[in-house]
Design an enzyme around this catalytic site. Structure first.
Site, PDB file in Angstrom:
ATOM      1  N   HIS A 168      -8.841   4.014  14.584  1.00 26.14           N
ATOM      2  CA  HIS A 168      -7.668   4.135  15.634  1.00 26.14           C
ATOM      3  C   HIS A 168      -6.563   4.972  15.962  1.00 26.14           C
ATOM      4  O   HIS A 168      -7.382   6.338  15.358  1.00 26.14           O
ATOM      5  CB  HIS A 168      -6.985   3.046  15.724  1.00 26.14           C
ATOM      6  CG  HIS A 168      -5.665   2.985  14.469  1.00 26.14           C
ATOM      7  ND1 HIS A 168      -5.810   1.867  13.674  1.00 26.14           N
ATOM      8  CD2 HIS A 168      -5.075   3.946  14.610  1.00 26.14           C
ATOM      9  CE1 HIS A 168      -4.616   2.391  12.452  1.00 26.14           C
ATOM     10  NE2 HIS A 168      -4.202   3.327  13.266  1.00 26.14           N
TER      11      HIS A 168
HETATM   12  P1  TYD Z   1      -2.658  -2.153  10.720  1.00 27.65           P
HETATM   13  O1  TYD Z   1      -2.822  -0.613  11.975  1.00 27.65           O
HETATM   14  O2  TYD Z   1      -3.663  -2.845  10.942  1.00 27.65           O
HETATM   15  O3  TYD Z   1      -3.009  -0.621   9.454  1.00 27.65           O
HETATM   16  P2  TYD Z   1      -4.212   0.212   9.120  1.00 27.65           P
HETATM   17  O4  TYD Z   1      -3.321   1.292  10.141  1.00 27.65           O
HETATM   18  O5  TYD Z   1      -4.581   0.643   8.557  1.00 27.65           O
HETATM   19  O6  TYD Z   1      -5.425  -0.162   9.824  1.00 27.65           O
HETATM   20  O7  TYD Z   1      -1.365  -2.851  10.127  1.00 27.65           O
HETATM   21  C1  TYD Z   1      -1.973  -3.499   9.241  1.00 27.65           C
HETATM   22  C2  TYD Z   1      -0.619  -4.757  10.109  1.00 27.65           C
HETATM   23  O8  TYD Z   1       0.599  -3.887   9.683  1.00 27.65           O
HETATM   24  C3  TYD Z   1      -0.578  -4.707  11.590  1.00 27.65           C
HETATM   25  O9  TYD Z   1      -0.547  -6.684  11.528  1.00 27.65           O
HETATM   26  C4  TYD Z   1       0.267  -4.056  12.045  1.00 27.65           C
HETATM   27  C5  TYD Z   1       0.898  -4.364  11.132  1.00 27.65           C
HETATM   28  N1  TYD Z   1       1.995  -3.472  10.449  1.00 27.65           N
HETATM   29  C6  TYD Z   1       3.390  -3.361  11.179  1.00 27.65           C
HETATM   30  O10 TYD Z   1       4.334  -4.105  11.627  1.00 27.65           O
HETATM   31  N2  TYD Z   1       4.767  -1.922  11.360  1.00 27.65           N
HETATM   32  C7  TYD Z   1       3.620  -0.834  10.997  1.00 27.65           C
HETATM   33  O11 TYD Z   1       4.370   0.318  11.326  1.00 27.65           O
HETATM   34  C8  TYD Z   1       1.952  -0.111  11.143  1.00 27.65           C
HETATM   35  C9  TYD Z   1       1.259   1.164  10.502  1.00 27.65           C
HETATM   36  C10 TYD Z   1       1.583  -2.270  10.628  1.00 27.65           C
END
Ligand code: TYD
Length: 134
Positions: free
Chosen positions: A51
């Site tokens: 993303h």
């Molecule tokens: P996600 O953005 O999907 O991770 P990646 O970038 O590795 O694909 O995040 C995974 C989960 O964690 C999602 O439910 C959102 C949560 N999250 C938070 O609560 N706070 C944060 O700072 C981040 C990065 C994710």
């Protein structure tokens, strides 16, 4: 080659007790750090990220083990290897990022310029390219 200057080596303040690396807001990273998160225990072969963000800048450091990060600004892509505790990579806003090839022991520390907000994510690649390639 876009963004080679985005990869930075920080001084290691080692002594006979061991190693220490310090990162300060607006000095070692070009933003105020509002949030940190870290990724570890990533299943083998699984990429993360995929993303871009509207506002958030991120700074990525593999503080244990190694991984690769591919950054894509919509025109150009570059893959970086994060394999040292003092090596950091800046992912600016409107840059698509994929983290991949995590070693089993990888702990990827991410420093972020904004608090977590779902609305700041661009999750569809098509939507991303429409917005950056004008
Ligand atoms: P996600 O953005 O999907 O991770 P990646 O970038 O590795 O694909 O995040 C995974 C989960 O964690 C999602 O439910 C959102 C949560 N999250 C938070 O609560 N706070 C944060 O700072 C981040 C990065 C994710």
């Amino acid at each position: 080659m876009i963004i080679n200057q985005l990869l930075k080596s920080h001084p290691v303040r080692g002594d006979d007790r061991g190693q220490l690396v310090a990162i300060e807001s607006n000095i070692d990273v070009p933003f105020e750090i509002k949030r940190i998160f870290y990724i570890y225990g990533t299943s083998q072969g699984v990429p993360r990220g995929n993303h871009a963000h509207y506002k958030t800048k991120q700074y990525l450091i593999s503080v244990s083990g190694s991984c690769k990060v591919t950054l894509d600004n919509g025109l150009d892509k570059e893959t970086y290897v994060l394999d040292k505790q003092n090596k950091g990579l800046l992912q600016e806003e409107f840059v698509w990022g994929v983290m991949h090839d995590f070693s089993d022991d990888c702990v990827l520390l991410v420093l972020a310029s904004e608090h977590y907000e779902d609305a700041d994510y661009i999750r569809e690649y098509d939507q991303f390219t429409k917005q950056v390639v004008k």
